[in-house]
Design a protein around this motif. Structure first.
Motif, PDB file in Angstrom:
ATOM      1  N   ARG A 282      40.554  34.010  36.730  1.00  0.00           N
ATOM      2  CA  ARG A 282      40.288  33.324  37.994  1.00  0.00           C
ATOM      3  C   ARG A 282      41.545  32.598  38.480  1.00  0.00           C
ATOM      4  NH1 ARG A 282      35.640  31.857  36.671  1.00  0.00           N
ATOM      5  NH2 ARG A 282      36.217  29.911  35.649  1.00  0.00           N
ATOM      6  N   GLU A 283      42.276  32.009  37.554  1.00  0.00           N
ATOM      7  CA  GLU A 283      43.494  31.280  37.922  1.00  0.00           C
ATOM      8  C   GLU A 283      44.580  32.228  38.453  1.00  0.00           C
ATOM      9  OE1 GLU A 283      46.995  28.673  35.700  1.00  0.00           O
ATOM     10  OE2 GLU A 283      45.083  29.017  34.697  1.00  0.00           O
ATOM     11  N   LEU A 284      44.687  33.413  37.857  1.00  0.00           N
ATOM     12  CA  LEU A 284      45.731  34.358  38.238  1.00  0.00           C
ATOM     13  C   LEU A 284      45.353  35.238  39.423  1.00  0.00           C
ATOM     14  CD1 LEU A 284      46.769  35.531  34.659  1.00  0.00           C
ATOM     15  CD2 LEU A 284      48.256  34.310  36.268  1.00  0.00           C
TER      16      LEU A 284
ATOM     17  N   ALA B  29      46.375  38.115  32.135  1.00  0.00           N
ATOM     18  CA  ALA B  29      45.671  37.111  31.323  1.00  0.00           C
ATOM     19  C   ALA B  29      45.678  37.506  29.849  1.00  0.00           C
ATOM     20  CB  ALA B  29      44.243  36.934  31.829  1.00  0.00           C
ATOM     21  N   ARG B  30      45.473  38.805  29.575  1.00  0.00           N
ATOM     22  CA  ARG B  30      45.497  39.255  28.184  1.00  0.00           C
ATOM     23  C   ARG B  30      46.891  39.095  27.575  1.00  0.00           C
ATOM     24  NH1 ARG B  30      42.021  43.294  30.123  1.00  0.00           N
ATOM     25  NH2 ARG B  30      43.762  44.750  30.382  1.00  0.00           N
ATOM     26  N   GLN B  31      47.923  39.303  28.377  1.00  0.00           N
ATOM     27  CA  GLN B  31      49.278  39.110  27.874  1.00  0.00           C
ATOM     28  C   GLN B  31      49.541  37.643  27.547  1.00  0.00           C
ATOM     29  OE1 GLN B  31      51.772  40.926  30.985  1.00  0.00           O
ATOM     30  NE2 GLN B  31      52.328  42.505  29.497  1.00  0.00           N
ATOM     31  N   ARG B  32      49.016  36.760  28.363  1.00  0.00           N
ATOM     32  CA  ARG B  32      49.250  35.330  28.157  1.00  0.00           C
ATOM     33  C   ARG B  32      48.381  34.750  27.053  1.00  0.00           C
ATOM     34  NH1 ARG B  32      50.248  32.095  33.800  1.00  0.00           N
ATOM     35  NH2 ARG B  32      52.126  33.227  34.468  1.00  0.00           N
ATOM     36  N   HIS B  33      47.200  35.303  26.872  1.00  0.00           N
ATOM     37  CA  HIS B  33      46.242  34.754  25.901  1.00  0.00           C
ATOM     38  C   HIS B  33      45.741  35.886  25.006  1.00  0.00           C
ATOM     39  CE1 HIS B  33      46.201  31.130  28.429  1.00  0.00           C
ATOM     40  NE2 HIS B  33      46.046  31.948  29.460  1.00  0.00           N
TER      41      HIS B  33
ATOM     42  N   MET C 159      53.262  32.644  37.073  1.00  0.00           N
ATOM     43  CA  MET C 159      53.232  33.986  37.642  1.00  0.00           C
ATOM     44  C   MET C 159      53.610  33.911  39.122  1.00  0.00           C
ATOM     45  SD  MET C 159      52.581  37.266  37.255  1.00  0.00           S
ATOM     46  CE  MET C 159      51.771  37.245  35.633  1.00  0.00           C
ATOM     47  N   ASP C 160      54.646  34.672  39.536  1.00  0.00           N
ATOM     48  CA  ASP C 160      54.996  34.674  40.950  1.00  0.00           C
ATOM     49  C   ASP C 160      54.667  36.039  41.555  1.00  0.00           C
ATOM     50  OD1 ASP C 160      57.041  36.437  40.225  1.00  0.00           O
ATOM     51  OD2 ASP C 160      58.600  34.915  40.275  1.00  0.00           O
ATOM     52  N   LEU C 161      54.863  36.147  42.860  1.00  0.00           N
ATOM     53  CA  LEU C 161      54.488  37.358  43.581  1.00  0.00           C
ATOM     54  C   LEU C 161      55.237  38.583  43.060  1.00  0.00           C
ATOM     55  CD1 LEU C 161      52.950  38.719  45.890  1.00  0.00           C
ATOM     56  CD2 LEU C 161      54.822  38.064  47.421  1.00  0.00           C
ATOM     57  N   ASP C 162      56.519  38.437  42.789  1.00  0.00           N
ATOM     58  CA  ASP C 162      57.316  39.574  42.320  1.00  0.00           C
ATOM     59  C   ASP C 162      56.794  40.116  40.992  1.00  0.00           C
ATOM     60  OD1 ASP C 162      58.867  39.402  44.516  1.00  0.00           O
ATOM     61  OD2 ASP C 162      60.625  38.556  43.553  1.00  0.00           O
ATOM     62  N   GLU C 163      56.443  39.205  40.075  1.00  0.00           N
ATOM     63  CA  GLU C 163      55.890  39.641  38.784  1.00  0.00           C
ATOM     64  C   GLU C 163      54.563  40.378  38.976  1.00  0.00           C
ATOM     65  OE1 GLU C 163      56.503  36.719  35.277  1.00  0.00           O
ATOM     66  OE2 GLU C 163      56.408  35.470  37.074  1.00  0.00           O
ATOM     67  N   ALA C 164      53.731  39.856  39.851  1.00  0.00           N
ATOM     68  CA  ALA C 164      52.428  40.479  40.089  1.00  0.00           C
ATOM     69  C   ALA C 164      52.596  41.871  40.701  1.00  0.00           C
ATOM     70  CB  ALA C 164      51.584  39.592  41.006  1.00  0.00           C
ATOM     71  N   ILE C 165      53.532  42.019  41.634  1.00  0.00           N
ATOM     72  CA  ILE C 165      53.789  43.330  42.237  1.00  0.00           C
ATOM     73  C   ILE C 165      54.240  44.321  41.169  1.00  0.00           C
ATOM     74  CG2 ILE C 165      55.387  44.586  43.756  1.00  0.00           C
ATOM     75  CD1 ILE C 165      55.321  42.132  45.612  1.00  0.00           C
TER      76      ILE C 165
END
Length: 252
Positions: A51-53, A36-40, A1-7
């Motif tokens: 916590r990681e994200l 997190a729900r998308q990834r898991h 996950m990078d900053l652009d995706e998070a924005i």
């Protein structure tokens, strides 16, 4: 996950009112939970992934603050605040969300915007690339006037690239450019034989040059702010996209 995706995720949550809770319009943690729900998708306990994200989403929320879209705190006095805190939309942020499109999201993502402009380097040249990257760096540093000046310079580099390709004589084009009313003379080289629609569109885009470059050249104080810088970058992006599509017609 990078900053652009998070924005991008936080903007989408804001637009759909999916991050509103406890008197706030946005929680950075809500973005981390969504990712997190998308990834898991099959896990019930997501404390570890959240916590990681979370650090990148806190940074993304701060970036939206820097851009004037949200501010720290509750929406209005008397609404509930919780220990971890959240963010609320600004007036400018509500207007931005009402007109949210792919370009708006891209302008809010400095890494993706830089990559997009970098894709035009071969077509428009190193001069364009240098000025477009400077514009992004100035925007990120909240140097609004400098950002707009560099946008104008990048747009001017596009005009030079078109004219040089069309004329096949770089020295001649640069001599004209350095002469009296050189910018307009270069524009006339390009649009002299163009049809009305292309002539009008390129002339409108060339207004980016005169607006931002000329304003920066004067010694007066300027009221340019974050909204002007973002709009200048948006105009430059649209100019790049249009010239890329019309390149063969403009240089024929």
């Amino acid at each position: 996950m990078d900053l652009d995706e998070a924005i991008a995720i936080l903007l989408e949550l804001l637009r759909n009112d999916r991050a509103r809770n406890y008197g706030y319009d946005l929680y950075a943690r809500t973005g981390a939970e969504f990712a997190a729900r998308q990834r898991h998708p099959h896990e019930h306990y997501l404390d570890g992934p959240v916590r990681e994200l979370s650090p990148i989403f806190y940074e993304a929320a701060w970036e939206l603050c820097r851009r004037g879209i949200v501010r720290p705190g509750v929406r209005r006095s008397g609404e509930q605040a919780v220990e971890e805190g959240g963010y609320s939309l600004t007036v400018a942020g509500r207007a931005a969300l009402a007109n949210l499109d792919a370009a708006t999201i891209l302008i809010a993502q400095p890494g993706s915007l830089a990559a997009t402009f970098n894709g035009y380097r071969q077509l428009f040249g190193d001069g364009f690339h240098q000025r477009a990257m400077e514009a992004i760096r100035c925007r990120n540093a909240e140097a609004w006037l400098a950002c707009c000046a560099m946008v104008g310079a990048a747009a001017e580099s596009i005009l030079l690239a078109i004219a040089i390709t069309k004329e096949g004589d770089e020295e001649r084009v640069l001599r004209v450019y350095r002469g009296n009313r050189g910018r307009q003379a270069v524009l006339n080289m390009i649009i002299g034989q163009a049809d009305v629609q292309r002539r009008n569109t390129l002339t409108t885009f060339a207004g980016i040059v005169s607006l931002w470059r000329d304003d920066a050249a004067h010694g007066r104080a300027s009221p340019i702010d974050t909204s002007n810088a973002d709009e200048a970058l948006r105009q430059l992006l649209h100019m790049c996209q249009w010239v890329d599509r019309e390149w063969d017609n403009l240089t024929a």
